[in-house]
Scaffold this active site. Structure first.
Site, PDB file in Angstrom:
ATOM      1  N   GLU A  29       0.816  -1.055  -0.115  1.00  0.00           N
ATOM      2  CA  GLU A  29       0.056  -0.112  -0.185  1.00  0.00           C
ATOM      3  C   GLU A  29       0.682   1.253   0.073  1.00  0.00           C
ATOM      4  OE1 GLU A  29      -4.650  -0.064   1.772  1.00  0.00           O
ATOM      5  OE2 GLU A  29      -2.831   0.811   3.326  1.00  0.00           O
TER       6      GLU A  29
ATOM      7  N   HIS B 247       8.601 -26.434   1.769  1.00  0.00           N
ATOM      8  CA  HIS B 247       8.173 -27.597   0.966  1.00  0.00           C
ATOM      9  C   HIS B 247       7.075 -27.112   0.113  1.00  0.00           C
ATOM     10  CE1 HIS B 247      10.042 -30.693   3.706  1.00  0.00           C
ATOM     11  NE2 HIS B 247       9.874 -29.654   4.437  1.00  0.00           N
TER      12      HIS B 247
ATOM     13  N   LYS C  12     -13.372   1.451  -2.362  1.00  0.00           N
ATOM     14  CA  LYS C  12     -14.289   1.864  -1.391  1.00  0.00           C
ATOM     15  C   LYS C  12     -15.500   2.587  -1.885  1.00  0.00           C
ATOM     16  CE  LYS C  12     -10.825   1.772   2.356  1.00  0.00           C
ATOM     17  NZ  LYS C  12     -10.121   2.612   3.669  1.00  0.00           N
TER      18      LYS C  12
END
Length: 427
Positions: A271, A292, A403
């Site tokens: 951000e 792994h 938003k």
């Protein structure tokens, strides 16, 4: 916090950074440091976050959470910077009680968590600077209704952390709720060392004074040279490697308690630096688990990544019991800590063997001062990198755009532009 960048230098890694380039870059680091110091001295937006180790008031935080001190569980309702800093601190350091975070609006997860909680012994910490964050307010309304349905007085179990005005501040005033102020000039992703991150930690017995003391040590260590400041060495290296083709930064702590720290760092990095076509992509990993699941790609895939290892030199340990099993003689007399450290050293060497750049970030142990120093150091590194990139580190316009569109859709005021789709379904 110590930083070793040797495995990211040219001649060891490809891409790698020549030492001569770092010498030249150090002049720009000095200029950036002067700009950062000025911003801190003037309490400018964003730069003010680097003053939190001095400005945060642990006594005020403890006083605010005191009415909820009997809680066995803390449920923090927030999103992004309103939850990840607190989660990092509680996951790494809390030794009593339980911490839960509602930082998504997944109906199944919210319902399941509330069904499992004993609300009479659960404190709710709702966090939003504006008091209008859609996800936070929606989840809090669901939580409040759950309390009411079970006959528990939510006003006796709720702490509010918010700005000077807004819906949450009005709610706190109306019901005389304990309230903590979100500090001015501090973006959410930089607020871990403030009321936002420290209040849940205090409720769960974390040494918040120790956290701030460790952060102050890193703050006091800031100087005008990357060769003298671990945080600046890391931030400068990120910038230099990105420009040479390492467009992803894998944050890989080797301690389970720091797994959430990698999530916190991903937001901080993405951000803050992802602007104007610039910035690395942060990747979250955990050692030894992701040896792994991801190491195959890092070792044998494209050399377009930096791997950042986070390792504590000391800590608790558990002996591995002896067993009469074929092929496990190398475990005789060893401990889980020794096995983890061997896995870490082997992974680091494995990447160096194929020339993939890596950095080792070391702390003494996973305790309050070290974690506080680590958080501050990564914030300072990010601010420095932002100065070198020349981006607006402390804003997030792409997030705000999303938003606004979401709010419009819920109001029925927005319609997304139709795009051509290619949907594949089963017959």
């Amino acid at each position: 916090m110590d930083v070793d960048i040797g495995n990211a230098l040219a001649g060891v890694a490809t891409p790698g950074v020549p030492r001569s380039y770092l010498d030249r870059l150090d002049e720009r680091v000095a200029d950036a440091h002067d700009r950062i110091r000025t911003g801190m001295a003037d309490d400018e937006f964003g730069y003010a976050a680097l003053n939190l180790p001095e400005r945060a008031d642990p006594d005020a935080i403890r006083a605010a959470v005191a009415p909820l001190a009997d809680a066995d569980t803390v449920l923090t309702v927030g999103i992004g910077g309103s939850s990840l800093g607190a989660a990092t601190l509680t996951d790494a350091l809390a030794t009593e009680g339980e911490a839960h975070y509602l930082d998504n609006v997944d109906p199944a997860q919210v319902s399941s968590l509330l069904d499992d909680l004993d609300l009479e012994s659960t404190a709710v910490n709702v966090v939003s600077r504006s008091g209008t964050t859609a996800e936070t307010l929606a989840n809090f309304l669901v939580v409040r209704e759950a309390y009411e349905e079970r006959g528990v007085d939510w006003t006796e179990r709720t702490l509010v952390t918010t700005g000077d005005s807004g819906n949450l501040r009005d709610l706190a005033d109306e019901h005389d709720l304990p309230v903590l102020a979100v500090p001015d000039g501090v973006p959410g992703r930089f607020s871990a060392l403030s009321t936002v991150g420290l209040a849940p930690a205090a409720l769960l017995g974390v040494d918040i004074e120790g956290v701030l003391a460790g952060a102050r040590e890193e703050r006091d260590a800031l100087s005008g040279s990357l060769f003298e400041t671990p945080a600046y060495a890391y931030g400068a290296l990120l910038y230099a490697l990105d420009g040479r083709g390492a467009h992803a930064n894998v944050m890989m702590p080797y301690h389970e308690s720091l797994e959430t720290y990698a999530e916190w760092y991903a937001q901080l990095h993405a951000e803050s630096l992802g602007k104007d076509g610039l910035g690395q992509t942060p990747v979250r990993a955990l050692g030894a688990t992701d040896q792994h699941s991801q190491l195959q790609l890092y070792r044998a895939g494209p050399n377009d990544k930096l791997v950042t290892f986070v390792h504590a030199r000391d800590g608790p340990d558990v002996p591995i019991p002896s067993a009469d099993l074929d092929g496990l003689d190398y475990l005789a007399g060893a401990t889980l800590g020794e096995l983890r450290d061997a896995e870490f050293a082997a992974t680091e060497a494995s990447l160096a063997d194929v020339g993939l750049p890596s950095v080792r970030v070391e702390i003494e142990r996973v305790d309050a001062p070290a974690v506080g120093g680590l958080l501050f150091g990564m914030e300072a590194a990010t601010v420095l990198a932002g100065e070198l990139y020349g981006v607006e580190t402390f804003v997030q316009p792409a997030v705000e755009w999303g938003k606004e569109v979401a709010r419009g859709l819920l109001r029925g005021e927005e319609a997304l532009e139709e795009t051509e789709s290619l949907r594949v379904t089963r017959e």
